[in-house]
Design an enzyme around this catalytic site. Structure first.
Site, PDB file in Angstrom:
ATOM      1  N   CYS A   1       0.831  -1.207   0.000  1.00 38.01           N
ATOM      2  CA  CYS A   1       0.000   0.000   0.000  1.00 38.01           C
ATOM      3  C   CYS A   1       0.868   1.261   0.000  1.00 38.01           C
ATOM      4  O   CYS A   1       1.547   1.516  -0.982  1.00 38.01           O
ATOM      5  CB  CYS A   1      -0.981  -0.046   1.174  1.00 38.01           C
ATOM      6  SG  CYS A   1      -2.358   1.067   0.900  1.00 38.01           S
ATOM      7  N   TYR A   2       0.920   2.024   1.097  1.00 41.41           N
ATOM      8  CA  TYR A   2       1.794   3.203   1.106  1.00 41.41           C
ATOM      9  C   TYR A   2       3.230   2.797   0.760  1.00 41.41           C
ATOM     10  O   TYR A   2       3.941   3.506   0.049  1.00 41.41           O
ATOM     11  CB  TYR A   2       1.744   3.882   2.482  1.00 41.41           C
ATOM     12  CG  TYR A   2       2.687   5.058   2.642  1.00 41.41           C
ATOM     13  CD1 TYR A   2       2.380   6.301   2.118  1.00 41.41           C
ATOM     14  CD2 TYR A   2       3.899   4.912   3.324  1.00 41.41           C
ATOM     15  CE1 TYR A   2       3.252   7.372   2.253  1.00 41.41           C
ATOM     16  CE2 TYR A   2       4.778   5.978   3.482  1.00 41.41           C
ATOM     17  CZ  TYR A   2       4.452   7.202   2.948  1.00 41.41           C
ATOM     18  OH  TYR A   2       5.305   8.265   3.080  1.00 41.41           O
TER      19      TYR A   2
ATOM     20  N   HIS B   1      -3.478  -5.310   0.653  1.00 43.60           N
ATOM     21  CA  HIS B   1      -2.863  -5.742   1.916  1.00 43.60           C
ATOM     22  C   HIS B   1      -2.825  -7.272   2.005  1.00 43.60           C
ATOM     23  O   HIS B   1      -3.813  -7.893   2.401  1.00 43.60           O
ATOM     24  CB  HIS B   1      -3.667  -5.185   3.099  1.00 43.60           C
ATOM     25  CG  HIS B   1      -3.497  -3.711   3.264  1.00 43.60           C
ATOM     26  ND1 HIS B   1      -2.493  -3.159   4.025  1.00 43.60           N
ATOM     27  CD2 HIS B   1      -4.195  -2.674   2.746  1.00 43.60           C
ATOM     28  CE1 HIS B   1      -2.575  -1.846   3.975  1.00 43.60           C
ATOM     29  NE2 HIS B   1      -3.595  -1.522   3.204  1.00 43.60           N
TER      30      HIS B   1
ATOM     31  N   GLU C   1      -1.446  -8.990   4.170  1.00 47.11           N
ATOM     32  CA  GLU C   1      -1.326  -9.448   5.570  1.00 47.11           C
ATOM     33  C   GLU C   1      -2.668  -9.645   6.263  1.00 47.11           C
ATOM     34  O   GLU C   1      -2.729 -10.266   7.316  1.00 47.11           O
ATOM     35  CB  GLU C   1      -0.469  -8.454   6.376  1.00 47.11           C
ATOM     36  CG  GLU C   1      -1.094  -7.089   6.668  1.00 47.11           C
ATOM     37  CD  GLU C   1      -0.950  -6.085   5.521  1.00 47.11           C
ATOM     38  OE1 GLU C   1      -0.763  -6.509   4.365  1.00 47.11           O
ATOM     39  OE2 GLU C   1      -1.064  -4.878   5.786  1.00 47.11           O
TER      40      GLU C   1
ATOM     41  N   LYS D   1       2.419 -12.181  22.033  1.00 47.44           N
ATOM     42  CA  LYS D   1       1.762 -12.939  23.099  1.00 47.44           C
ATOM     43  C   LYS D   1       1.732 -14.448  22.825  1.00 47.44           C
ATOM     44  O   LYS D   1       2.012 -15.247  23.715  1.00 47.44           O
ATOM     45  CB  LYS D   1       0.328 -12.410  23.256  1.00 47.44           C
ATOM     46  CG  LYS D   1      -0.359 -12.864  24.513  1.00 47.44           C
ATOM     47  CD  LYS D   1      -0.001 -11.942  25.642  1.00 47.44           C
ATOM     48  CE  LYS D   1      -0.769 -12.187  26.888  1.00 47.44           C
ATOM     49  NZ  LYS D   1      -0.403 -11.202  27.921  1.00 47.44           N
TER      50      LYS D   1
END
Ligand code: XMP
Length: 507
Positions: A79-80, A166, A168, A363
């Site tokens: 993207c960017y 994207h 991801e 986590k």
């Protein structure tokens, strides 16, 4: 082998880091304007440029070092990051006509390219206002959508790849394949990141940091501080002292469980401070939530300071800081003590050198390290629990009676979640005891007893959350089991509020 992710303030930055690590490759996030020296120092095998809110042609847009593209390292711009790659290599990026800006799902058609090896087309997640109008020299389109002829582009000789979409996010199909292609087929990375080798390396690092010194750790019983304790225990054994403050606001059997695990399984000095009376007397008559929190935070510091007097030889303080804490605190260098820590309040002015063995872990990586280190499943998979404990789940004044009621209700509810295999589906669940009594009827007799509330949320980062959609049968069974087993309760409600406007905790 590692991947550097240059963060241009994209909302999915951590998600990209997770995707890479899930494939067994260590990833580290650096600020988008990191210097070339900082990047080279990490010796990355590939670089990923994230999305971000800026437009590349705006004056204060974040730009990477101008020589980034001379490093001869495979790169993926998202993207960017894709627009940045095009712009800095001589292409033209334009603001899209509002009717052509793309948000949401689109179908991409893939061309023959190593990035999309094995793929022909798929749904992709678009979210961009700008588009690449003219490609830089050496680039060609490798994916198109209905509205975008440059949904992905590449200079395959230089191993520069860029996607407007994207890859991801879960809404993009074949996300794993796209990252696998980039990491393994394009950047030729051999995956070597897993919890086992993290543990060996972390133990070595702790040994070299602490040497023959002594350390203390404030153990809360939460996942992060428990795993940090287990890891440091492996490295320095009884030169570690764990201080566990039982403030009397813990869940049922929590203090005993933590003590048992650390005394039996780990060769550490364990100091349990029974500070129930100190906390409860300070909290007597207090009903205002912020006042409760302040009293608990302050008292925690006092108790911890008293306890650490027994460890005057300790020069090191172990903290369970994890990677999202580091990233969210702005990737600043030399952070001393983070403001929001997992033991609910430690002195700001402690004269210790910090040891943060989980600083680079997410986590779920912390959890899998905990399991390998031998912590029990119920400890490593435990939902987050706030430092002030049950004090902020009892609305109004805290009394021994209310704590006892809440502990029993909470246990029935949480046991039920385990029994129905729902515990790990839910990010956090707990019971609340509002300061309300209501009229009921049980066995033909009028009752006037407490109402309790159940809360369960799904969230990614606790910043926003939605309530968990239990089945009616589950809620009905929960209310029956609670009311049958806890005579002080005659009414159960389920909190369906999302965050915002609610918060996860009630106080
Ligand atoms: P809220 O209630 O703000 O909570 O939506 C977001 C997450 O933070 C936890 N929480 C705390 N954790 N000390 C902590 O260590 C605290 O004082 C504290 N207050 C809230 C809460 O349980 C939820 O996971």
């Amino acid at each position: 082998m590692s991947v550097i992710i240059l963060d241009f303030k994209g909302q999915y930055c951590q998600l990209i880091a997770r995707r890479v690590r899930e494939l067994g490759v260590f990833s580290k996030i650096l600020p988008g304007d990191a210097t070339l020296e900082e990047i080279k120092a990490e010796n990355p095998s590939a670089i990923i440029l994230t999305g971000g809110p800026d437009s590349v042609y705006e004056q204060d847009a974040i730009h990477p070092d101008k020589d980034l593209f001379t490093l001869k390292i495979p790169m993926l711009g998202i993207c960017y990051g894709a627009q940045l790659m095009s712009y800095m290599l001589g292409g033209v990026v334009q603001k899209a006509d509002p009717s052509e800006a793309e948000y949401g799902k689109a179908v991409a058609t893939y061309k023959d390219s190593p990035l999309f090896d094995g793929l022909e087309s798929g749904v992709v997640w678009m979210s961009h206002m700008d588009y690449i109008d003219k490609l830089p020299e050496g680039f060609k389109p490798i994916a198109t959508t209905k509205n975008c002829a440059t949904a992905a582009i590449a200079d395959e000789n230089r191993k520069f790849y860029a996607t407007q979409f994207h890859p991801e996010v879960n809404n993009t199909e074949h996300q794993k394949e796209i990252f696998k292609n980039f990491l393994f087929k394009i950047a030729n990375i051999t995956p070597d990141w897993n919890s086992d080798n993290f543990i060996d390396k972390a133990i070595e690092d702790i040994k070299s940091q602490i040497g023959d010194g002594y350390a203390i750790l404030g153990l809360s019983g939460g996942v992060d501080s428990s795993v940090a304790a287990a890891l440091v225990a492996k490295a320095i054994g009884e030169r570690l002292t764990c201080i566990f403050v039982d403030h009397g606001l813990l869940r049922m059997n929590e203090a005993e469980e933590v003590e048992k695990v650390f005394k039996e399984k780990f060769n550490v000095k364990f100091i349990k401070v029974d500070a129930k009376d100190r906390f409860l007397s300070k909290l007597k008559g207090v009903t205002e939530p912020e006042k409760k929190r302040k009293i608990i935070g302050e008292e925690f510091i006092r108790v911890f300071e008293d306890a650490k007097k027994d460890c005057t030889n300790a020069k090191f303080l172990v903290q369970g800081t994890i990677y999202p804490d580091v990233v969210e605190s702005g990737l600043k260098k030399g952070d001393v003590i983070k403001s929001h820590h997992n033991v609910g309040g430690l002195p700001e002015d402690v004269d210790f050198e910090l040891v943060e063995p989980l600083r680079m872990l997410f986590k779920d990586e912390v959890r899998s390290a905990g399991k390998i280190l031998g912590l029990p499943e119920n400890m490593v998979m435990r939902h987050p629990f706030p430092g002030p404990g049950l004090a902020i789940r009892i609305i109004g004044e805290i009394t021994e009676e209310k704590l006892d009621i809440l502990r029993r209700v909470d246990k029935i509810y949480i046991d039920m979640l385990h029994e129905k295999n729902l515990y790990n589906e839910i990010w956090q669940a707990f019971a609340v005891l509002p300061d309300i009594k209501t009229v009921g009827v049980q066995g033909d007799r009028r009752t006037y007893s407490y109402m309790c509330a159940l809360r369960a949320v799904r969230t990614k980062d606790a910043m926003t959350a939605e309530s968990y959609p239990f089945t009616w049968e589950f809620l009905d069974e929960a209310q029956r089991r609670i009311i049958n087993a806890v005579p002080e309760v005659n009414r159960v409600v389920y909190d369906i509020t999302s965050k915002p406007p609610g918060t996860i905790e009630w106080e």
